[in-house]
Design a protein around this motif. Structure first.
Motif: not given
Length: 83
Positions: A13-17, A66-83
């Motif tokens: 989970v990546v959060r930022l303002q 006045e130039r508000p800061k908005i909280p944002l959130q993303a869920i970043v998934f990563s995976a490997e697919k074996p060959s």
């Protein structure tokens, strides 16, 4: 992902303002730049611009104008697919 054969699966989970210079520029993107516009049009009875104006009002109430800061959130998934 597991059923598709991926391994080493992780989720972070990546959060930022986000500094928003102008809420009146952000709000149209939230309405017209997402699938929500289809729902607005299907339901009818309200103009999409009314929704944009309501979002701007509520964001200003919640975050200030006045130039508000908005909280944002993303869920970043990563995976490997074996060959």
């Amino acid at each position: 992902m597991i059923d598709a054969g991926f391994a080493n699966i992780s989720a972070v989970v990546v959060r930022l303002q986000k500094d928003v210079p102008d809420l009146a520029v952000l709000a149209p993107g939230l309405v017209f730049g997402s699938p929500i516009i289809d729902q607005i049009r299907q339901r009818g009875g309200v103009d999409a611009e009314q929704v944009v104006n309501a979002i701007v009002r509520e964001y200003r109430n919640e975050f200030g104008s006045e130039r508000p800061k908005i909280p944002l959130q993303a869920i970043v998934f990563s995976a490997e697919k074996p060959s």
